[in-house]
Design an enzyme around this catalytic site. Structure first.
Site, PDB file in Angstrom:
ATOM      1  CG  HIS A 183      60.478   5.937  43.811  1.00  0.00           C
ATOM      2  ND1 HIS A 183      60.452   5.790  42.449  1.00  0.00           N
ATOM      3  CD2 HIS A 183      59.929   7.157  44.072  1.00  0.00           C
ATOM      4  CE1 HIS A 183      59.905   6.857  41.903  1.00  0.00           C
ATOM      5  NE2 HIS A 183      59.580   7.717  42.863  1.00  0.00           N
TER       6      HIS A 183
ATOM      7  CG  HIS B 168      31.704  43.423  46.590  1.00  0.00           C
ATOM      8  ND1 HIS B 168      31.509  43.535  45.226  1.00  0.00           N
ATOM      9  CD2 HIS B 168      32.967  43.866  46.824  1.00  0.00           C
ATOM     10  CE1 HIS B 168      32.590  44.024  44.662  1.00  0.00           C
ATOM     11  NE2 HIS B 168      33.504  44.224  45.605  1.00  0.00           N
TER      12      HIS B 168
ATOM     13  CD  GLN C 280      29.690  46.542  43.505  1.00  0.00           C
ATOM     14  OE1 GLN C 280      30.162  45.750  42.700  1.00  0.00           O
ATOM     15  NE2 GLN C 280      30.422  47.505  44.021  1.00  0.00           N
TER      16      GLN C 280
ATOM     17  CG  ASP D 250      34.883  48.895  45.138  1.00  0.00           C
ATOM     18  OD1 ASP D 250      35.258  47.713  45.133  1.00  0.00           O
ATOM     19  OD2 ASP D 250      33.851  49.280  44.579  1.00  0.00           O
TER      20      ASP D 250
END
Length: 424
Positions: free
Chosen positions: A415, A323, A255, A356
């Site tokens: 309504h 992650h 990373q 990945d």
């Protein structure tokens, strides 16, 4: 790297903060870019390509010949790997296609929900120091499965005005034909606003640096949706006494090499594993081609000792990592404790690189603590959910009185009348 041994919980709020960038300066630049693209279209894109990427691109659309030539520029081994990854990603995302289930909420009242694809989507593929052709798979595969009618791809060109051949090969493999040579905030602006060449889209996907993230956020002012505010990459590793320090170090560095703004966090309960992982990081980083970038990322990364795995998970939930790796012997026991994470990797052999590239799950994930309220990209990201209902005469009779009473209580007499006129 920053080392903390048994930090007090009242310090965690500061520890979980990500590196901060000067947003005001970025925001001003983003506004200028959007205005230029809005007013000058393709010309603005060509100018920005030259300014930001030192690329001369008289033609910003990738031609059919460029697509065909790309296939000859990459190895057969890479083609095979991309195809296998596509197969796994397709299999996983196809499993997310729902079956329509009609529910009778009361006799004569049937309700259900159906998916409809977002018709026009734009996918952004970073192409600078690391051309992420794998992201083409992660975005194009679910878009195709969802049934999106138009998929636009933007990616930055190199100094010769060319797009990385692996990106083009993968795009062709996924059936994408509309590819444009532009990156950064200007690519996001082009997809949000449309130009003479680049169609306007309804939703934009894809990771990027802080400029891309800021542009995606700004694009929402023009009625364009985005997948998530995904920024610099990050990983948090939790290790017990059975973890393998070399594995942990490799995951942290995978990373860190993304960029100097990436962040990695290592947490363990074991003093020996703690020290050996730090040693392994120092040993492995020397051999990396991108070691300078990785070192810069490590400068603001955290190595933390805690008393228990439960405490480590509590910290992780507060941090909400993109992650999360559980390098634990008894990882099953701790799965229910995970509340905030983009994607989770279980055990010593579940390296983050698998997600990945080729395990099948999506690698476009929420960062910067957005895992607290966002999911990673999935098939659902490319569809809208539309509800349907059908009331028979009997059905309206069964719920009509309920509707009338509620509507009258809210003072919405029209309504109520919509029901009453039918009941009469």
């Amino acid at each position: 790297m920053k080392i903390y041994r048994y930090p007090e919980k009242n310090t965690w709020a500061d520890l979980v903060k990500r590196p901060v960038f000067e947003r005001e300066e970025i925001s001003g630049l983003i506004t200028e870019i959007f205005e230029a693209v809005k007013n000058n279209g393709d010309k603005a894109i060509v100018d920005f390509n030259k300014k930001f990427d030192k690329a001369i691109t008289p033609q910003i659309a990738v031609s059919e010949m460029e697509m065909e030539n790309a296939e000859n520029e990459i190895s057969e081994a890479l083609k095979k790997a991309i195809k296998q990854a596509k197969e796994n990603i397709t299999k996983f995302h196809a499993s997310q296609i729902p079956e329509t289930e009609k529910i009778e909420t009361v006799k004569g009242v049937i309700c259900w929900r159906e998916n409809r694809a977002v018709e026009k989507v734009g996918i952004y593929i970073p192409g600078g120091t690391a051309p992420l052709f794998s992201t083409v798979l992660m975005l194009a595969v679910p878009a195709q499965l969802a049934g999106c009618r138009e998929i636009i791809l933007c990616t930055p060109p190199d100094r010769n005005g060319n797009v990385n051949p692996a990106i083009l090969f993968t795009a062709k493999l996924c059936g994408i034909t509309k590819i444009f040579k532009t990156g950064g905030a200007q690519a996001i602006a082009a997809m949000a606003l449309g130009t003479e060449s680049i169609p306007q889209v309804y939703k934009i996907f894809g990771p990027g640096n802080q400029f891309v993230v800021a542009a995606k956020e700004y694009a929402q002012q023009y009625g364009v949706a985005i997948d998530m505010p995904a920024g610099p990459s990050e990983v948090l590793v939790i290790a017990d006494s059975k973890a393998v320090p070399e594995f942990c170090a490799a995951d942290l560095l995978s990373q860190a090499e993304h960029g100097s703004d990436s962040q990695v966090v290592f947490i363990t309960t074991d003093f020996k594993i703690f020290n050996e992982t730090i040693e392994a990081v120092e040993k492995q980083i020397r051999k990396l081609p991108r070691n300078e970038m990785a070192r810069q990322a490590l400068d603001h990364s955290l190595f933390i000792m805690v008393d228990s795995i439960e405490e480590a998970l509590e910290f992780s939930n507060s941090y909400a990592p993109e992650h999360l790796i559980l390098a634990l012997e008894d990882f099953e026991k701790y799965i229910p404790m995970i509340r905030n994470a983009g994607s989770v990797f279980l055990g010593n052999y579940s390296c983050e690189s698998a997600g990945d590239y080729a395990s099948g799950t999506n690698h476009t994930l929420p960062t910067n603590a957005y895992a607290k309220n966002y999911s990673g990209v999935s098939l659902d990201s490319f569809v809208k959910k539309i509800t349907f209902q059908h009331l028979s005469k009997e059905g309206l009779k069964n719920i009509g009185k309920t509707i009338e009473i509620m509507a009258e209580a809210e003072g919405l007499i029209a309504h109520k009348n919509a029901v009453s006129i039918r009941l009469k």
